[in-house]
Design a protein around this motif. Structure first.
Motif, PDB file in Angstrom:
ATOM      1  N   LEU A 199       9.145  -1.232  -9.109  1.00 34.14           N
ATOM      2  CA  LEU A 199      10.279  -1.197  -8.196  1.00 34.14           C
ATOM      3  C   LEU A 199      11.545  -1.717  -8.863  1.00 34.14           C
ATOM      4  O   LEU A 199      12.617  -1.675  -8.272  1.00 34.14           O
ATOM      5  N   GLU A 200      11.410  -2.197 -10.116  1.00 35.17           N
ATOM      6  CA  GLU A 200      12.516  -2.888 -10.775  1.00 35.17           C
ATOM      7  C   GLU A 200      13.269  -1.994 -11.762  1.00 35.17           C
ATOM      8  O   GLU A 200      13.938  -1.054 -11.374  1.00 35.17           O
ATOM      9  N   ASP A 201      13.137  -2.274 -13.069  1.00 34.03           N
ATOM     10  CA  ASP A 201      14.020  -1.655 -14.056  1.00 34.03           C
ATOM     11  C   ASP A 201      13.906  -0.142 -14.155  1.00 34.03           C
ATOM     12  O   ASP A 201      14.869   0.519 -14.545  1.00 34.03           O
ATOM     13  N   ALA A 202      12.748   0.419 -13.847  1.00 29.14           N
ATOM     14  CA  ALA A 202      12.580   1.864 -13.991  1.00 29.14           C
ATOM     15  C   ALA A 202      13.168   2.650 -12.825  1.00 29.14           C
ATOM     16  O   ALA A 202      13.120   3.886 -12.820  1.00 29.14           O
ATOM     17  N   VAL A 203      13.723   1.942 -11.851  1.00 32.25           N
ATOM     18  CA  VAL A 203      14.222   2.596 -10.634  1.00 32.25           C
ATOM     19  C   VAL A 203      15.722   2.367 -10.494  1.00 32.25           C
ATOM     20  O   VAL A 203      16.198   1.235 -10.574  1.00 32.25           O
ATOM     21  N   ALA A 204      16.456   3.438 -10.283  1.00 31.71           N
ATOM     22  CA  ALA A 204      17.907   3.333 -10.097  1.00 31.71           C
ATOM     23  C   ALA A 204      18.235   2.622  -8.787  1.00 31.71           C
ATOM     24  O   ALA A 204      17.452   2.646  -7.833  1.00 31.71           O
ATOM     25  N   GLU A 205      19.400   2.024  -8.741  1.00 36.19           N
ATOM     26  CA  GLU A 205      19.815   1.277  -7.547  1.00 36.19           C
ATOM     27  C   GLU A 205      19.756   2.142  -6.291  1.00 36.19           C
ATOM     28  O   GLU A 205      19.318   1.692  -5.231  1.00 36.19           O
ATOM     29  N   ALA A 206      20.157   3.389  -6.425  1.00 39.19           N
ATOM     30  CA  ALA A 206      20.247   4.258  -5.251  1.00 39.19           C
ATOM     31  C   ALA A 206      18.895   4.610  -4.664  1.00 39.19           C
ATOM     32  O   ALA A 206      18.815   5.031  -3.498  1.00 39.19           O
ATOM     33  N   THR A 207      17.824   4.439  -5.426  1.00 46.93           N
ATOM     34  CA  THR A 207      16.504   4.838  -4.937  1.00 46.93           C
ATOM     35  C   THR A 207      15.545   3.653  -4.793  1.00 46.93           C
ATOM     36  O   THR A 207      14.332   3.850  -4.692  1.00 46.93           O
ATOM     37  N   LYS A 208      16.069   2.437  -4.763  1.00 47.39           N
ATOM     38  CA  LYS A 208      15.207   1.259  -4.619  1.00 47.39           C
ATOM     39  C   LYS A 208      14.406   1.303  -3.311  1.00 47.39           C
ATOM     40  O   LYS A 208      13.196   1.064  -3.304  1.00 47.39           O
ATOM     41  N   ALA A 209      15.076   1.578  -2.211  1.00 40.97           N
ATOM     42  CA  ALA A 209      14.391   1.608  -0.913  1.00 40.97           C
ATOM     43  C   ALA A 209      13.367   2.741  -0.870  1.00 40.97           C
ATOM     44  O   ALA A 209      12.252   2.573  -0.355  1.00 40.97           O
ATOM     45  N   THR A 210      13.736   3.889  -1.435  1.00 42.83           N
ATOM     46  CA  THR A 210      12.819   5.026  -1.493  1.00 42.83           C
ATOM     47  C   THR A 210      11.569   4.680  -2.293  1.00 42.83           C
ATOM     48  O   THR A 210      10.441   5.023  -1.916  1.00 42.83           O
ATOM     49  N   ALA A 211      11.765   3.976  -3.405  1.00 37.11           N
ATOM     50  CA  ALA A 211      10.635   3.581  -4.248  1.00 37.11           C
ATOM     51  C   ALA A 211       9.707   2.636  -3.501  1.00 37.11           C
ATOM     52  O   ALA A 211       8.480   2.769  -3.565  1.00 37.11           O
ATOM     53  N   ARG A 212      10.286   1.683  -2.790  1.00 35.61           N
ATOM     54  CA  ARG A 212       9.467   0.717  -2.042  1.00 35.61           C
ATOM     55  C   ARG A 212       8.604   1.446  -1.015  1.00 35.61           C
ATOM     56  O   ARG A 212       7.402   1.163  -0.873  1.00 35.61           O
ATOM     57  N   GLU A 213       9.191   2.377  -0.313  1.00 31.96           N
ATOM     58  CA  GLU A 213       8.442   3.133   0.694  1.00 31.96           C
ATOM     59  C   GLU A 213       7.357   3.990   0.045  1.00 31.96           C
ATOM     60  O   GLU A 213       6.232   4.079   0.550  1.00 31.96           O
ATOM     61  N   ALA A 214       7.699   4.625  -1.077  1.00 30.58           N
ATOM     62  CA  ALA A 214       6.735   5.513  -1.745  1.00 30.58           C
ATOM     63  C   ALA A 214       5.536   4.733  -2.271  1.00 30.58           C
ATOM     64  O   ALA A 214       4.385   5.167  -2.134  1.00 30.58           O
ATOM     65  N   VAL A 215       5.782   3.578  -2.870  1.00 30.12           N
ATOM     66  CA  VAL A 215       4.690   2.767  -3.408  1.00 30.12           C
ATOM     67  C   VAL A 215       3.792   2.271  -2.278  1.00 30.12           C
ATOM     68  O   VAL A 215       2.563   2.337  -2.367  1.00 30.12           O
ATOM     69  N   GLY A 216       4.404   1.786  -1.201  1.00 30.44           N
ATOM     70  CA  GLY A 216       3.610   1.315  -0.072  1.00 30.44           C
ATOM     71  C   GLY A 216       2.761   2.415   0.538  1.00 30.44           C
ATOM     72  O   GLY A 216       1.575   2.205   0.839  1.00 30.44           O
ATOM     73  N   ARG A 217       3.345   3.579   0.688  1.00 24.66           N
ATOM     74  CA  ARG A 217       2.629   4.706   1.284  1.00 24.66           C
ATOM     75  C   ARG A 217       1.461   5.139   0.393  1.00 24.66           C
ATOM     76  O   ARG A 217       0.353   5.388   0.876  1.00 24.66           O
ATOM     77  N   TRP A 218       1.686   5.190  -0.917  1.00 24.03           N
ATOM     78  CA  TRP A 218       0.635   5.621  -1.838  1.00 24.03           C
ATOM     79  C   TRP A 218      -0.505   4.613  -1.902  1.00 24.03           C
ATOM     80  O   TRP A 218      -1.680   4.994  -1.907  1.00 24.03           O
ATOM     81  N   LEU A 219      -0.179   3.325  -1.939  1.00 22.71           N
ATOM     82  CA  LEU A 219      -1.231   2.310  -1.988  1.00 22.71           C
ATOM     83  C   LEU A 219      -2.076   2.327  -0.713  1.00 22.71           C
ATOM     84  O   LEU A 219      -3.295   2.155  -0.768  1.00 22.71           O
ATOM     85  N   ARG A 220      -1.446   2.558   0.426  1.00 23.22           N
ATOM     86  CA  ARG A 220      -2.197   2.628   1.684  1.00 23.22           C
ATOM     87  C   ARG A 220      -3.121   3.842   1.707  1.00 23.22           C
ATOM     88  O   ARG A 220      -4.208   3.797   2.291  1.00 23.22           O
ATOM     89  N   ALA A 221      -2.691   4.894   1.041  1.00 19.55           N
ATOM     90  CA  ALA A 221      -3.514   6.103   1.008  1.00 19.55           C
ATOM     91  C   ALA A 221      -4.601   6.034  -0.064  1.00 19.55           C
ATOM     92  O   ALA A 221      -5.542   6.831  -0.045  1.00 19.55           O
TER      93      ALA A 221
END
Length: 272
Positions: free
Chosen positions: A31-53
């Motif tokens: 969620l940190e250096d590999a992710v652009a500022e504009a997509t931080k929230a999107t990344a957080r949601e994507a990681v959470g969704r994938w881990l739950r699945a």
């Protein structure tokens, strides 16, 4: 213990499953250096969704250790833990004692040492109950300390040794070494990985799937090492049963210290 941990940008969920199939022992959903500022929230949601699945996958979540983001990232981790979603744990970048005391729901923590403060506080960090492993992020560390490491990274070895000592002293997993950023230098990747292993590291992070096989090989005992370790253990156990403190194999004295080496070698044999 992971020999390889492969970074995957958190805003690229299409790569998560591919990363798991790369041969890496674990992945880091970043969620940190590999992710652009504009997509931080999107990344957080994507990681959470994938881990739950995909509960139970060997995946770590690297959070943003920043005042404007750490609370939301920590809440994601806590919610996963409270809902019983199995995953490897949380990676705390730019780790210091304060960041490692954040409530992440009690999940395992890898403390990524990337600053002079982290180096100075490393023994306090290693003593945090949730910390199971230390890791080194040398690009940020060099920038923070005004260092210009040479190709052999000689300037980094005092700090690397400090990380190993803190890990052993607190009974943590052997630490995770820094990434190797030159994707074209295969020989350099192998040589630096083998050097890290000889100095007490248990693996290293990688930034591309093409690096996985070489790093895995560097941190995996050879067949000859495994055979030697098993012979040492058998000889020492036989000597102990006979009331002797040492054994001899091919003219070499085998005592308790060599026995510990043998057990450490076998502990590095992959279980899968």
């Amino acid at each position: 213990m992971s020999r390889t941990t492969l970074y995957v940008p958190g805003d690229r969920p299409d790569r998560f499953d591919k990363a798991l199939k790369s041969g890496a022992d674990a992945i880091i959903c970043d969620l940190e250096d590999a992710v652009a500022e504009a997509t931080k929230a999107t990344a957080r949601e994507a990681v959470g969704r994938w881990l739950r699945a995909n509960p139970g996958v060997p995946a770590w979540v690297r959070i943003n250790n920043r005042p404007d983001m750490v609370d939301e990232d920590a809440e994601l981790v806590r919610s996963l833990v409270s809902d019983g979603v199995g995953f490897a744990g949380v990676v705390v970048p730019k780790a210091d004692a304060a960041a490692c005391s954040i409530d992440f729901g009690g999940c395992p923590m890898t403390a990524l040492i990337e600053s002079a403060v982290g180096v100075a506080q490393i023994y306090d960090i290693a003593a945090v109950p949730e910390v199971v492993r230390l890791a080194l992020g040398e690009a940020d560390l060099a920038a923070d300390m005004g260092m210009e490491p040479s190709p052999d990274a000689l300037e980094m070895w005092p700090i690397r040794t400090r990380v190993v000592v803190a890990s052993v002293g607190e009974g943590l997993e052997a630490p995770c070494g820094p990434v190797f950023t030159n994707l074209k230098d295969d020989a350099g990747l192998v040589a630096t990985s083998e050097s890290l292993r000889r100095h007490g590291f248990g693996g290293r992070s990688v930034i591309h799937p093409k690096q996985v096989a070489a790093v895995n090989a560097a941190f995996t005992p050879s067949d000859d090492e495994i055979a030697r370790a098993r012979a040492v253990i058998a000889a020492f156990e036989e000597a102990t049963a006979d009331g002797r403190a040492v054994a001899v194999i091919d003219g070499e004295f085998i005592d308790a210290a060599v026995m510990r080496w043998a057990r450490a070698v076998l502990a590095r044999v992959p279980s899968h």
